[in-house]
Design an enzyme around this catalytic site. Sequence first.
Site, PDB file in Angstrom:
ATOM      1  N   GLY A 176       0.809  -1.214   0.000  1.00  0.00           N
ATOM      2  CA  GLY A 176       0.000   0.000   0.000  1.00  0.00           C
ATOM      3  C   GLY A 176       0.838   1.258   0.000  1.00  0.00           C
ATOM      4  O   GLY A 176       2.028   1.211  -0.302  1.00  0.00           O
ATOM      5  N   HIS A 195       2.327   4.488  -5.066  1.00  0.00           N
ATOM      6  CA  HIS A 195       2.908   5.597  -5.832  1.00  0.00           C
ATOM      7  C   HIS A 195       3.073   5.125  -7.270  1.00  0.00           C
ATOM      8  O   HIS A 195       2.668   4.001  -7.617  1.00  0.00           O
ATOM      9  CB  HIS A 195       4.239   6.038  -5.201  1.00  0.00           C
ATOM     10  CG  HIS A 195       5.185   4.898  -4.920  1.00  0.00           C
ATOM     11  ND1 HIS A 195       5.741   4.139  -5.931  1.00  0.00           N
ATOM     12  CD2 HIS A 195       5.643   4.373  -3.768  1.00  0.00           C
ATOM     13  CE1 HIS A 195       6.526   3.223  -5.396  1.00  0.00           C
ATOM     14  NE2 HIS A 195       6.473   3.333  -4.078  1.00  0.00           N
ATOM     15  N   GLY A 211       5.489   3.995  -8.850  1.00  0.00           N
ATOM     16  CA  GLY A 211       6.233   2.734  -9.019  1.00  0.00           C
ATOM     17  C   GLY A 211       5.274   1.555  -9.010  1.00  0.00           C
ATOM     18  O   GLY A 211       5.349   0.653  -9.863  1.00  0.00           O
ATOM     19  N   HIS A 212       4.351   1.583  -8.053  1.00  0.00           N
ATOM     20  CA  HIS A 212       3.352   0.504  -7.972  1.00  0.00           C
ATOM     21  C   HIS A 212       2.432   0.522  -9.197  1.00  0.00           C
ATOM     22  O   HIS A 212       2.161  -0.518  -9.791  1.00  0.00           O
ATOM     23  CB  HIS A 212       2.482   0.672  -6.722  1.00  0.00           C
ATOM     24  CG  HIS A 212       3.218   0.589  -5.421  1.00  0.00           C
ATOM     25  ND1 HIS A 212       3.375   1.670  -4.588  1.00  0.00           N
ATOM     26  CD2 HIS A 212       3.828  -0.447  -4.794  1.00  0.00           C
ATOM     27  CE1 HIS A 212       4.042   1.316  -3.495  1.00  0.00           C
ATOM     28  NE2 HIS A 212       4.330   0.034  -3.597  1.00  0.00           N
ATOM     29  N   GLN A 269       7.742  -9.398   7.932  1.00  0.00           N
ATOM     30  CA  GLN A 269       8.958  -8.974   7.235  1.00  0.00           C
ATOM     31  C   GLN A 269       9.596  -7.732   7.850  1.00  0.00           C
ATOM     32  O   GLN A 269      10.606  -7.248   7.371  1.00  0.00           O
ATOM     33  CB  GLN A 269       8.689  -8.749   5.752  1.00  0.00           C
ATOM     34  CG  GLN A 269       7.905  -7.500   5.415  1.00  0.00           C
ATOM     35  CD  GLN A 269       7.531  -7.473   3.948  1.00  0.00           C
ATOM     36  OE1 GLN A 269       6.739  -8.272   3.465  1.00  0.00           O
ATOM     37  NE2 GLN A 269       8.125  -6.547   3.205  1.00  0.00           N
ATOM     38  N   SER A 304       9.369   5.454  -3.250  1.00  0.00           N
ATOM     39  CA  SER A 304       9.199   4.487  -2.161  1.00  0.00           C
ATOM     40  C   SER A 304       8.125   5.010  -1.224  1.00  0.00           C
ATOM     41  O   SER A 304       8.022   6.227  -1.012  1.00  0.00           O
ATOM     42  CB  SER A 304      10.519   4.337  -1.388  1.00  0.00           C
ATOM     43  OG  SER A 304      10.266   3.754  -0.123  1.00  0.00           O
ATOM     44  N   SER A 305       7.351   4.088  -0.667  1.00  0.00           N
ATOM     45  CA  SER A 305       6.320   4.498   0.285  1.00  0.00           C
ATOM     46  C   SER A 305       6.935   5.192   1.490  1.00  0.00           C
ATOM     47  O   SER A 305       6.277   5.991   2.156  1.00  0.00           O
ATOM     48  CB  SER A 305       5.531   3.270   0.755  1.00  0.00           C
ATOM     49  OG  SER A 305       5.033   2.578  -0.364  1.00  0.00           O
ATOM     50  N   ARG A 306       8.207   4.879   1.771  1.00  0.00           N
ATOM     51  CA  ARG A 306       8.851   5.470   2.955  1.00  0.00           C
ATOM     52  C   ARG A 306       9.305   6.908   2.708  1.00  0.00           C
ATOM     53  O   ARG A 306       9.641   7.609   3.661  1.00  0.00           O
ATOM     54  CB  ARG A 306      10.037   4.609   3.381  1.00  0.00           C
ATOM     55  CG  ARG A 306       9.622   3.263   3.973  1.00  0.00           C
ATOM     56  CD  ARG A 306      10.833   2.488   4.469  1.00  0.00           C
ATOM     57  NE  ARG A 306      10.454   1.255   5.149  1.00  0.00           N
ATOM     58  CZ  ARG A 306      10.259   0.101   4.540  1.00  0.00           C
ATOM     59  NH1 ARG A 306      10.394   0.006   3.227  1.00  0.00           N
ATOM     60  NH2 ARG A 306       9.919  -0.981   5.228  1.00  0.00           N
TER      61      ARG A 306
HETATM   62  P1  AMP Z   1       6.061  -2.466  -1.603  1.00  0.00           P
HETATM   63  O1  AMP Z   1       4.692  -1.891  -1.504  1.00  0.00           O
HETATM   64  O2  AMP Z   1       7.141  -1.480  -1.242  1.00  0.00           O
HETATM   65  O3  AMP Z   1       6.192  -3.791  -0.931  1.00  0.00           O
HETATM   66  O4  AMP Z   1       6.320  -2.736  -3.153  1.00  0.00           O
HETATM   67  C1  AMP Z   1       5.444  -3.527  -3.901  1.00  0.00           C
HETATM   68  C2  AMP Z   1       6.050  -3.769  -5.258  1.00  0.00           C
HETATM   69  O5  AMP Z   1       6.282  -2.520  -5.916  1.00  0.00           O
HETATM   70  C3  AMP Z   1       7.408  -4.478  -5.188  1.00  0.00           C
HETATM   71  O6  AMP Z   1       7.511  -5.409  -6.260  1.00  0.00           O
HETATM   72  C4  AMP Z   1       8.384  -3.339  -5.352  1.00  0.00           C
HETATM   73  O7  AMP Z   1       9.629  -3.744  -5.879  1.00  0.00           O
HETATM   74  C5  AMP Z   1       7.630  -2.464  -6.327  1.00  0.00           C
HETATM   75  N1  AMP Z   1       8.120  -1.092  -6.257  1.00  0.00           N
HETATM   76  C6  AMP Z   1       8.288  -0.335  -5.142  1.00  0.00           C
HETATM   77  N2  AMP Z   1       8.817   0.856  -5.469  1.00  0.00           N
HETATM   78  C7  AMP Z   1       8.990   0.853  -6.806  1.00  0.00           C
HETATM   79  C8  AMP Z   1       9.522   1.806  -7.750  1.00  0.00           C
HETATM   80  N3  AMP Z   1       9.964   2.996  -7.369  1.00  0.00           N
HETATM   81  N4  AMP Z   1       9.545   1.448  -9.053  1.00  0.00           N
HETATM   82  C9  AMP Z   1       9.081   0.235  -9.457  1.00  0.00           C
HETATM   83  N5  AMP Z   1       8.582  -0.703  -8.624  1.00  0.00           N
HETATM   84  C10 AMP Z   1       8.540  -0.399  -7.314  1.00  0.00           C
END
Ligand code: AMP
Length: 283
Positions: A33, A36, A38-39, A63, A188-190
């Site tokens: 969740g 952004h 990227g997702h 995790q 990044s979500s962070r």
């Molecule tokens: P997360 O929500 O951070 O667990 O990420 C979920 C998925 O989105 C994972 O496969 C991440 O590698 C991918 N992801 C996160 N940030 C990015 C980004 N900036 N660009 C592309 N994929 C991303």
Amino acid sequence: MSLHFFSQTAYLQRWVSDQKRLGHSVGFVPTMGALHAGHTSLVTRALEHCDKVVVSIFVNPTQFNDPKDLLHYPKTLPSDTDKLLNVNCHAVFVPTVAEVYPDGPVSEVWHVGAVKDLLEGAFRPGHFDGVLSVVKRLFDMVRPDIAFFGEKDYQQKLLIRLMAAQACPDVKIMSFPTIREEDGLAMSSRNVRLKADERSVSVLISKALNEMKNGRPEFSPEELVQKATTMLNAAPSVRIEYVTIADADTLESISSWPADNKPLRALIAAWVGNVRLIDNVEV
Ligand code: AMP
């Protein structure tokens, strides 16, 4: 276009099997969740490869090796579902912890080789067992044809491929490049937790990675790691965990350039203030 919302596995599975019965392929994008670009880029890629796309939003407790990180993980479900609607995602799955872990949130130990213990594995003990456990559970719950991951989490992507080959050979794994802010910071979500001054410093991570990428073959891998380290250490709010140029498959650090065209990866993990950031590029 509407977005189907599921919190219970049984209803999601009924929808997924209906889609398959209609001859549709099903793509899956697992996330935690705070979505952004990227997702959503992964959703768009998934829509190119599959007829129907499911996104999961689940902040996986197993995790997080740092309880503060879990506590402060951003939660933005209403805007997440808006974003998914905007990119024409078909379904979102938001299970509870009890739905994913009926016997309590514990992870299994995965035997997927040495990659698991390096870099992130060394700095975040137990993290990858948590990731692989939840991804395996989510695969079993969603039953997708193809699952989509970002190269932003490069080591995670390698390990998920190994886990899937071992435990879910029916799920095809695809991965796609990192989406960045205009100045280069990996989304990044962070990132929302960075204070204004930290946000401007955080760009050093992608700058240092690009220095390493562009320094080949003029400088040795060791010299480039040193240059990147110096760059990052110049900012007092940055605390490096690792800077490396490594074999792209084994993640073993290299000290000289290989004679063949073996793919290499530069990877960095660093704290900027209280926020831990990771990023990587192909070298
Ligand atoms: P997360 O929500 O951070 O667990 O990420 C979920 C998925 O989105 C994972 O496969 C991440 O590698 C991918 N992801 C996160 N940030 C990015 C980004 N900036 N660009 C592309 N994929 C991303």
